[in-house]
Write a protein that holds these residues in place. Sequence first.
Motif, PDB file in Angstrom:
ATOM      1  N   VAL A  37       0.861  -1.186   0.000  1.00 29.10           N
ATOM      2  CA  VAL A  37       0.000   0.000   0.000  1.00 29.10           C
ATOM      3  C   VAL A  37       0.895   1.233   0.000  1.00 29.10           C
ATOM      4  CG1 VAL A  37      -1.719   1.319   1.295  1.00 29.10           C
ATOM      5  CG2 VAL A  37      -1.886  -1.175   1.187  1.00 29.10           C
ATOM      6  N   ASP A  38       0.608   2.156  -0.885  1.00 31.28           N
ATOM      7  CA  ASP A  38       1.321   3.437  -0.946  1.00 31.28           C
ATOM      8  C   ASP A  38       0.647   4.376   0.057  1.00 31.28           C
ATOM      9  OD1 ASP A  38       2.523   5.854  -1.526  1.00 31.28           O
ATOM     10  OD2 ASP A  38       2.011   5.843  -3.653  1.00 31.28           O
ATOM     11  N   GLU A  39       1.009   4.211   1.305  1.00 28.79           N
ATOM     12  CA  GLU A  39       0.352   4.949   2.387  1.00 28.79           C
ATOM     13  C   GLU A  39       0.533   6.455   2.259  1.00 28.79           C
ATOM     14  OE1 GLU A  39       1.265   3.353   6.229  1.00 28.79           O
ATOM     15  OE2 GLU A  39       0.875   1.303   5.554  1.00 28.79           O
ATOM     16  N   GLU A  40       1.662   6.878   1.746  1.00 30.36           N
ATOM     17  CA  GLU A  40       1.952   8.311   1.627  1.00 30.36           C
ATOM     18  C   GLU A  40       0.979   9.013   0.683  1.00 30.36           C
ATOM     19  OE1 GLU A  40       5.595  11.236   0.194  1.00 30.36           O
ATOM     20  OE2 GLU A  40       6.038   9.164   0.735  1.00 30.36           O
ATOM     21  N   HIS A  41       0.531   8.318  -0.372  1.00 33.01           N
ATOM     22  CA  HIS A  41      -0.332   8.945  -1.373  1.00 33.01           C
ATOM     23  C   HIS A  41      -1.775   8.458  -1.332  1.00 33.01           C
ATOM     24  CE1 HIS A  41       3.793   9.433  -3.007  1.00 33.01           C
ATOM     25  NE2 HIS A  41       3.348  10.660  -3.116  1.00 33.01           N
ATOM     26  N   SER A  42      -2.084   7.539  -0.439  1.00 35.04           N
ATOM     27  CA  SER A  42      -3.451   7.064  -0.285  1.00 35.04           C
ATOM     28  C   SER A  42      -4.262   8.067   0.528  1.00 35.04           C
ATOM     29  CB  SER A  42      -3.475   5.707   0.427  1.00 35.04           C
ATOM     30  OG  SER A  42      -2.914   4.712  -0.382  1.00 35.04           O
ATOM     31  N   THR A  43      -5.570   8.034   0.302  1.00 37.38           N
ATOM     32  CA  THR A  43      -6.499   8.860   1.078  1.00 37.38           C
ATOM     33  C   THR A  43      -7.627   7.963   1.573  1.00 37.38           C
ATOM     34  OG1 THR A  43      -7.917   9.388  -0.813  1.00 37.38           O
ATOM     35  CG2 THR A  43      -6.019  10.854  -0.416  1.00 37.38           C
ATOM     36  N   ASP A  44      -8.539   8.537   2.360  1.00 40.30           N
ATOM     37  CA  ASP A  44      -9.698   7.771   2.804  1.00 40.30           C
ATOM     38  C   ASP A  44     -10.574   7.361   1.621  1.00 40.30           C
ATOM     39  OD1 ASP A  44      -8.925   7.966   5.447  1.00 40.30           O
ATOM     40  OD2 ASP A  44     -10.188   9.714   5.857  1.00 40.30           O
ATOM     41  N   GLN A  45     -10.554   8.151   0.556  1.00 37.53           N
ATOM     42  CA  GLN A  45     -11.366   7.870  -0.624  1.00 37.53           C
ATOM     43  C   GLN A  45     -10.677   6.951  -1.629  1.00 37.53           C
ATOM     44  OE1 GLN A  45     -10.733  11.217   0.382  1.00 37.53           O
ATOM     45  NE2 GLN A  45     -12.576  11.094   1.635  1.00 37.53           N
ATOM     46  N   GLU A  46      -9.349   6.882  -1.586  1.00 35.11           N
ATOM     47  CA  GLU A  46      -8.617   6.109  -2.598  1.00 35.11           C
ATOM     48  C   GLU A  46      -7.376   5.465  -1.986  1.00 35.11           C
ATOM     49  OE1 GLU A  46      -7.521   7.244  -6.994  1.00 35.11           O
ATOM     50  OE2 GLU A  46      -5.966   8.043  -5.656  1.00 35.11           O
ATOM     51  N   ILE A  47      -7.349   4.147  -1.988  1.00 38.99           N
ATOM     52  CA  ILE A  47      -6.159   3.427  -1.538  1.00 38.99           C
ATOM     53  C   ILE A  47      -5.300   3.163  -2.770  1.00 38.99           C
ATOM     54  CG2 ILE A  47      -5.258   1.320  -0.506  1.00 38.99           C
ATOM     55  CD1 ILE A  47      -7.878   1.170   1.095  1.00 38.99           C
ATOM     56  N   ARG A  48      -4.063   3.604  -2.685  1.00 40.51           N
ATOM     57  CA  ARG A  48      -3.119   3.379  -3.782  1.00 40.51           C
ATOM     58  C   ARG A  48      -2.174   2.248  -3.419  1.00 40.51           C
ATOM     59  NH1 ARG A  48      -1.420   9.049  -6.657  1.00 40.51           N
ATOM     60  NH2 ARG A  48      -3.548   9.738  -7.071  1.00 40.51           N
ATOM     61  N   PHE A  49      -1.879   1.448  -4.416  1.00 39.82           N
ATOM     62  CA  PHE A  49      -0.948   0.343  -4.258  1.00 39.82           C
ATOM     63  C   PHE A  49       0.266   0.593  -5.143  1.00 39.82           C
ATOM     64  CE2 PHE A  49      -5.216  -1.226  -3.544  1.00 39.82           C
ATOM     65  CZ  PHE A  49      -5.080  -1.935  -2.367  1.00 39.82           C
ATOM     66  N   ALA A  50       1.381   0.021  -4.753  1.00 38.61           N
ATOM     67  CA  ALA A  50       2.591   0.078  -5.573  1.00 38.61           C
ATOM     68  C   ALA A  50       3.120  -1.336  -5.720  1.00 38.61           C
ATOM     69  CB  ALA A  50       3.641   0.971  -4.923  1.00 38.61           C
ATOM     70  N   ILE A  51       3.733  -1.592  -6.845  1.00 40.65           N
ATOM     71  CA  ILE A  51       4.337  -2.893  -7.091  1.00 40.65           C
ATOM     72  C   ILE A  51       5.694  -2.679  -7.754  1.00 40.65           C
ATOM     73  CG2 ILE A  51       3.109  -3.161  -9.288  1.00 40.65           C
ATOM     74  CD1 ILE A  51       3.009  -6.206  -8.707  1.00 40.65           C
ATOM     75  N   ILE A  52       6.669  -3.429  -7.305  1.00 42.93           N
ATOM     76  CA  ILE A  52       7.987  -3.462  -7.939  1.00 42.93           C
ATOM     77  C   ILE A  52       8.107  -4.858  -8.525  1.00 42.93           C
ATOM     78  CG2 ILE A  52      10.482  -3.305  -7.618  1.00 42.93           C
ATOM     79  CD1 ILE A  52       9.830  -1.702  -4.998  1.00 42.93           C
ATOM     80  N   GLY A  53       8.225  -4.928  -9.839  1.00 45.43           N
ATOM     81  CA  GLY A  53       8.265  -6.234 -10.464  1.00 45.43           C
ATOM     82  C   GLY A  53       8.896  -6.200 -11.838  1.00 45.43           C
ATOM     83  N   LEU A  54       9.131  -7.386 -12.348  1.00 48.16           N
ATOM     84  CA  LEU A  54       9.798  -7.562 -13.626  1.00 48.16           C
ATOM     85  C   LEU A  54       8.791  -7.548 -14.779  1.00 48.16           C
ATOM     86  CD1 LEU A  54      12.780  -8.008 -14.313  1.00 48.16           C
ATOM     87  CD2 LEU A  54      12.336 -10.455 -14.318  1.00 48.16           C
ATOM     88  N   THR A  55       9.129  -6.808 -15.830  1.00 53.08           N
ATOM     89  CA  THR A  55       8.329  -6.795 -17.054  1.00 53.08           C
ATOM     90  C   THR A  55       9.211  -7.223 -18.215  1.00 53.08           C
ATOM     91  OG1 THR A  55       8.839  -4.487 -17.627  1.00 53.08           O
ATOM     92  CG2 THR A  55       6.944  -4.857 -16.187  1.00 53.08           C
ATOM     93  N   ALA A  56       8.598  -7.794 -19.228  1.00 50.82           N
ATOM     94  CA  ALA A  56       9.359  -8.244 -20.399  1.00 50.82           C
ATOM     95  C   ALA A  56       9.950  -7.072 -21.169  1.00 50.82           C
ATOM     96  CB  ALA A  56       8.460  -9.077 -21.312  1.00 50.82           C
ATOM     97  N   GLU A  57       9.224  -5.982 -21.235  1.00 51.29           N
ATOM     98  CA  GLU A  57       9.650  -4.841 -22.053  1.00 51.29           C
ATOM     99  C   GLU A  57      10.706  -3.971 -21.390  1.00 51.29           C
ATOM    100  OE1 GLU A  57       9.667  -2.406 -25.439  1.00 51.29           O
ATOM    101  OE2 GLU A  57       8.580  -4.293 -25.174  1.00 51.29           O
ATOM    102  N   TYR A  58      10.566  -3.719 -20.092  1.00 54.20           N
ATOM    103  CA  TYR A  58      11.417  -2.722 -19.427  1.00 54.20           C
ATOM    104  C   TYR A  58      12.292  -3.273 -18.303  1.00 54.20           C
ATOM    105  CZ  TYR A  58       8.174   0.361 -21.836  1.00 54.20           C
ATOM    106  OH  TYR A  58       7.414   0.989 -22.786  1.00 54.20           O
ATOM    107  N   GLY A  59      12.191  -4.527 -18.013  1.00 56.15           N
ATOM    108  CA  GLY A  59      12.914  -5.050 -16.864  1.00 56.15           C
ATOM    109  C   GLY A  59      12.174  -4.686 -15.593  1.00 56.15           C
ATOM    110  N   LEU A  60      12.901  -4.290 -14.567  1.00 57.65           N
ATOM    111  CA  LEU A  60      12.299  -3.992 -13.275  1.00 57.65           C
ATOM    112  C   LEU A  60      11.626  -2.618 -13.292  1.00 57.65           C
ATOM    113  CD1 LEU A  60      12.194  -5.774 -10.798  1.00 57.65           C
ATOM    114  CD2 LEU A  60      14.138  -4.527  -9.889  1.00 57.65           C
ATOM    115  N   VAL A  61      10.352  -2.599 -12.871  1.00 63.82           N
ATOM    116  CA  VAL A  61       9.537  -1.385 -12.935  1.00 63.82           C
ATOM    117  C   VAL A  61       8.814  -1.172 -11.614  1.00 63.82           C
ATOM    118  CG1 VAL A  61       7.499  -0.378 -14.069  1.00 63.82           C
ATOM    119  CG2 VAL A  61       9.207  -1.555 -15.435  1.00 63.82           C
ATOM    120  N   TYR A  62       8.558   0.104 -11.300  1.00 64.24           N
ATOM    121  CA  TYR A  62       7.749   0.521 -10.151  1.00 64.24           C
ATOM    122  C   TYR A  62       6.445   1.077 -10.711  1.00 64.24           C
ATOM    123  CZ  TYR A  62       6.422   3.451  -6.130  1.00 64.24           C
ATOM    124  OH  TYR A  62       5.768   4.044  -5.084  1.00 64.24           O
ATOM    125  N   LEU A  63       5.318   0.514 -10.298  1.00 64.48           N
ATOM    126  CA  LEU A  63       4.007   0.908 -10.811  1.00 64.48           C
ATOM    127  C   LEU A  63       3.084   1.236  -9.650  1.00 64.48           C
ATOM    128  CD1 LEU A  63       1.788   1.019 -13.093  1.00 64.48           C
ATOM    129  CD2 LEU A  63       1.471  -1.435 -12.675  1.00 64.48           C
TER     130      LEU A  63
END
Length: 96
Positions: A37-63
């Motif tokens: 959970v991206d607690e810094e950017h989440s609000t009561d109305q919107e919970i934001r998630f972040a993922i660090i993972g491997l993609t075929a096109e770009y390698g390791l990405v933060y989304l």
Amino acid sequence: MKFTWNPQKFDKVKAAHKVDFEKLQDIFADPFAIEFVDEEHSTDQEIRFAIIGLTAEYGLVYLVFTETTETELHFITARKAENWMVKQYDENRSRD
């Protein structure tokens, strides 16, 4: 799963970070991905998630994304992984 994004944000992310939301969907198939959970950017109305993972096109990405419905994820921003993200990912992968 359906993936959505704001077209204007898509253009900004593509120009600034050189990643295309359309080519990041395989990040969710990475068994070593770190999702939190991206607690810094989440609000009561919107919970934001972040993922660090491997993609075929770009390698390791933060989304960053939200879960709009049970079957839809909305991408907010993305970039190629920074050094601290690579380190976290490698540590997680070596635990297996």
